[in-house]
Design a protein around this motif. Structure first.
Motif, PDB file in Angstrom:
ATOM      1  N   THR A 145       9.019  29.108  45.496  1.00 20.71           N
ATOM      2  CA  THR A 145       7.414  28.294  45.158  1.00 20.71           C
ATOM      3  C   THR A 145       8.081  26.943  44.599  1.00 20.71           C
ATOM      4  O   THR A 145       7.207  26.062  44.992  1.00 20.71           O
ATOM      5  CB  THR A 145       6.326  28.673  44.658  1.00 20.71           C
ATOM      6  OG1 THR A 145       6.494  29.310  43.346  1.00 20.71           O
ATOM      7  CG2 THR A 145       5.430  29.381  45.729  1.00 20.71           C
ATOM      8  N   ARG A 146       9.060  26.975  44.506  1.00 20.25           N
ATOM      9  CA  ARG A 146       9.657  25.593  43.289  1.00 20.25           C
ATOM     10  C   ARG A 146      10.939  25.239  44.268  1.00 20.25           C
ATOM     11  O   ARG A 146      11.389  23.784  44.115  1.00 20.25           O
ATOM     12  CB  ARG A 146      10.039  25.823  42.369  1.00 20.25           C
ATOM     13  CG  ARG A 146       9.171  26.575  41.235  1.00 20.25           C
ATOM     14  CD  ARG A 146       9.665  26.856  40.035  1.00 20.25           C
ATOM     15  NE  ARG A 146       8.882  27.411  39.136  1.00 20.25           N
ATOM     16  CZ  ARG A 146       9.381  27.316  37.263  1.00 20.25           C
ATOM     17  NH1 ARG A 146      10.493  27.159  37.363  1.00 20.25           N
ATOM     18  NH2 ARG A 146       8.614  27.728  37.111  1.00 20.25           N
ATOM     19  N   ASP A 148      12.545  24.108  48.471  1.00 10.31           N
ATOM     20  CA  ASP A 148      12.172  23.514  49.283  1.00 10.31           C
ATOM     21  C   ASP A 148      12.775  24.666  50.619  1.00 10.31           C
ATOM     22  O   ASP A 148      12.503  25.222  50.182  1.00 10.31           O
ATOM     23  CB  ASP A 148      12.894  22.234  50.093  1.00 10.31           C
ATOM     24  CG  ASP A 148      14.450  22.488  50.468  1.00 10.31           C
ATOM     25  OD1 ASP A 148      14.954  23.583  50.406  1.00 10.31           O
ATOM     26  OD2 ASP A 148      14.550  21.847  50.242  1.00 10.31           O
ATOM     27  N   ASP A 182       3.033  31.003  48.019  1.00  8.49           N
ATOM     28  CA  ASP A 182       2.783  30.041  48.725  1.00  8.49           C
ATOM     29  C   ASP A 182       2.396  30.416  50.310  1.00  8.49           C
ATOM     30  O   ASP A 182       3.444  31.140  50.692  1.00  8.49           O
ATOM     31  CB  ASP A 182       2.524  28.352  48.676  1.00  8.49           C
ATOM     32  CG  ASP A 182       4.170  28.223  49.150  1.00  8.49           C
ATOM     33  OD1 ASP A 182       4.508  29.043  49.946  1.00  8.49           O
ATOM     34  OD2 ASP A 182       4.495  27.232  49.139  1.00  8.49           O
ATOM     35  N   ARG A 249      -1.403  25.294  48.767  1.00 10.92           N
ATOM     36  CA  ARG A 249      -1.172  24.544  47.680  1.00 10.92           C
ATOM     37  C   ARG A 249      -2.277  23.826  47.379  1.00 10.92           C
ATOM     38  O   ARG A 249      -3.026  22.737  48.529  1.00 10.92           O
ATOM     39  CB  ARG A 249       0.192  24.175  47.431  1.00 10.92           C
ATOM     40  CG  ARG A 249       1.386  24.727  47.898  1.00 10.92           C
ATOM     41  CD  ARG A 249       2.372  24.197  48.501  1.00 10.92           C
ATOM     42  NE  ARG A 249       2.980  23.662  46.789  1.00 10.92           N
ATOM     43  CZ  ARG A 249       4.232  24.362  46.480  1.00 10.92           C
ATOM     44  NH1 ARG A 249       4.952  25.187  47.133  1.00 10.92           N
ATOM     45  NH2 ARG A 249       4.801  24.168  44.972  1.00 10.92           N
ATOM     46  N   ALA A 251      -3.271  20.000  45.130  1.00  9.93           N
ATOM     47  CA  ALA A 251      -2.778  18.751  44.567  1.00  9.93           C
ATOM     48  C   ALA A 251      -3.839  18.533  43.828  1.00  9.93           C
ATOM     49  O   ALA A 251      -3.468  17.035  42.791  1.00  9.93           O
ATOM     50  CB  ALA A 251      -2.835  17.401  45.342  1.00  9.93           C
ATOM     51  N   ALA A 299       0.433  22.307  36.188  1.00 12.43           N
ATOM     52  CA  ALA A 299       1.247  21.926  37.765  1.00 12.43           C
ATOM     53  C   ALA A 299       1.578  23.423  37.957  1.00 12.43           C
ATOM     54  O   ALA A 299       1.986  23.726  36.802  1.00 12.43           O
ATOM     55  CB  ALA A 299       2.132  20.612  37.129  1.00 12.43           C
ATOM     56  N   CYS A 322      -0.254  24.777  42.067  1.00 11.46           N
ATOM     57  CA  CYS A 322      -0.280  23.245  42.535  1.00 11.46           C
ATOM     58  C   CYS A 322       0.060  21.837  41.952  1.00 11.46           C
ATOM     59  O   CYS A 322       1.433  22.873  41.283  1.00 11.46           O
ATOM     60  CB  CYS A 322      -2.067  22.942  40.848  1.00 11.46           C
ATOM     61  SG  CYS A 322      -2.517  21.178  40.347  1.00 11.46           S
ATOM     62  N   ASP A 323       0.434  21.108  43.110  1.00  7.94           N
ATOM     63  CA  ASP A 323       1.903  19.638  43.412  1.00  7.94           C
ATOM     64  C   ASP A 323       1.083  18.517  42.073  1.00  7.94           C
ATOM     65  O   ASP A 323       1.909  18.408  42.644  1.00  7.94           O
ATOM     66  CB  ASP A 323       1.243  19.536  44.811  1.00  7.94           C
ATOM     67  CG  ASP A 323       2.268  20.977  45.066  1.00  7.94           C
ATOM     68  OD1 ASP A 323       3.065  21.314  44.910  1.00  7.94           O
ATOM     69  OD2 ASP A 323       1.753  21.521  46.132  1.00  7.94           O
ATOM     70  N   SER A 325       0.933  16.087  39.272  1.00 12.56           N
ATOM     71  CA  SER A 325       2.019  16.266  38.040  1.00 12.56           C
ATOM     72  C   SER A 325       1.620  15.707  36.617  1.00 12.56           C
ATOM     73  O   SER A 325       0.016  16.259  36.859  1.00 12.56           O
ATOM     74  CB  SER A 325       2.786  14.273  38.152  1.00 12.56           C
ATOM     75  OG  SER A 325       1.471  13.521  38.618  1.00 12.56           O
TER      76      SER A 325
END
Length: 325
Positions: A145-146, A148, A182, A249, A251, A299, A322-323, A325
């Motif tokens: 999930t971290r 691409d 995800d 996911r 935001a 995050a 959760c994306d 920051s």
């Protein structure tokens, strides 16, 4: 991250309402002391309890067949899985399973096969010949999930290709590293050709589960036999119309989550909800049986867990990435 759409091909689905407790182990040794190394004496006691209660072991492929509507599961089914491919899966765990005519399943980090303390490909073939399931734990145990979508695809595809090469196309299952997933990861697993994928979400698996994120109960050093017995007795807490959908996911660190509790005998005020172990308050609508909550997320990956203490105890959990920051 790029969102990979699901495959258009969908299996028929289960034809019966079965459940299976999928257990997740790692390495094993006599008098083990580290967290993920289960003492072999504890494992022996767990196996005796399972056998005494009349359970039959199943492979990950049998569970996949069940979800595809191709076969049924035993009324009392248990699945033993071992992550990372430790050599002790063959030398310690297998002889203990053999005493009860149980079979296991190993999930390999393929870049580590043959390393010190890990199974060699010859030993993996020995397990497969004994009826064990052999699946992927990705190529190098990356946080899927971290990264691409292309990096996640490579982790999943390269591992499957390596196992297929050594075992004549036998790899149909994957266990997500750290239990994280995800929507993109789940869809990639399906697209690459995995029939079934496993998380470490809590609670037993049953006919309602998405085969792309089947829950597994993690077993670690120090779990008492009483706790283990409670896992055998528990059932799934059934939620429907979860929003945001499981795998989506978010935001924001404070998303509003809704779900419908479909177990009619579960009191709406009797659910304990936690997010990464911290209590979460919720509201409920008795007419629609909808619960609404706003957990405080961090995050990255978070684990939301819902538990009903009773007879039987019911549980369900899932990952929210959760994306923010």
């Amino acid at each position: 991250a790029e969102v990979v759409p699901p495959s258009e091909e969908q299996p028929a689905g289960p034809t019966t309402q079965r459940s299976v407790l999928v257990l997740c182990y790692h390495a094993m040794a006599p008098d083990a002391t580290s967290t993920y190394d289960v003492p072999s004496e504890d494992f022996a006691a767990q196996l005796k309890l399972i056998a005494d209660q009349g359970y039959q072991s199943v492979t990950v492929d049998q569970i996949a067949d069940y979800f595809d509507g191709k076969a049924d599961l035993p009324e009392k089914a248990v699945c033993f899985t071992f992550d990372d491919g430790a050599e002790s899966n063959l030398t310690v765990s297998k002889p203990l399973l053999d005493r009860h005519n149980f079979v296991g399943n190993v999930f390999l980090i393929t870049d580590a096969v043959g390393a010190e303390g890990k199974l060699s490909w010859e030993q993996v073939a020995e397990l497969a010949a004994a009826g064990w399931g052999v699946g992927s734990h990705t190529a190098s145990h990356e946080y899927l999930t971290r990264v691409d979508a292309e990096a996640a695809r490579a982790q999943l595809a390269d591992s499957k290709a390596a196992i297929d090469e050594h075992l004549d196309g036998a790899c149909t299952a994957v266990a997500y590293p750290y239990g994280l997933y995800d929507t993109t990861v789940m869809n990639l697993a399906q697209e690459i050709g995995y029939r079934i994928a496993f998380s470490i979400d809590r609670g037993p698996a049953d006919w309602t589960d998405d085969p792309r994120r089947v829950p597994r109960q993690m077993v670690v050093n120090g779990n008492s036999l009483k706790t283990f017995g409670n896992w055998l007795a528990q059932s799934k807490l059934h939620l429907d119309n979860v929003s945001p959908a499981i795998g989506a996911r978010v935001a924001t660190t404070a998303p509003t989550i809704t779900a419908v509790v479909t177990d009619a005998d579960v009191p709406l005020d009797g659910i304990e909800i936690t997010c990464d172990g911290k209590p979460v308050k919720y509201q409920s609508d008795p007419d629609t049986r909808t619960i609404t909550l706003t957990p405080e997320l961090s995050a990255g990956a978070n684990n939301l867990r819902c538990t009903v203490y009773g007879s039987p105890r019911r549980e369900v959990s899932w990952v929210i990435v959760c994306d923010a920051s």
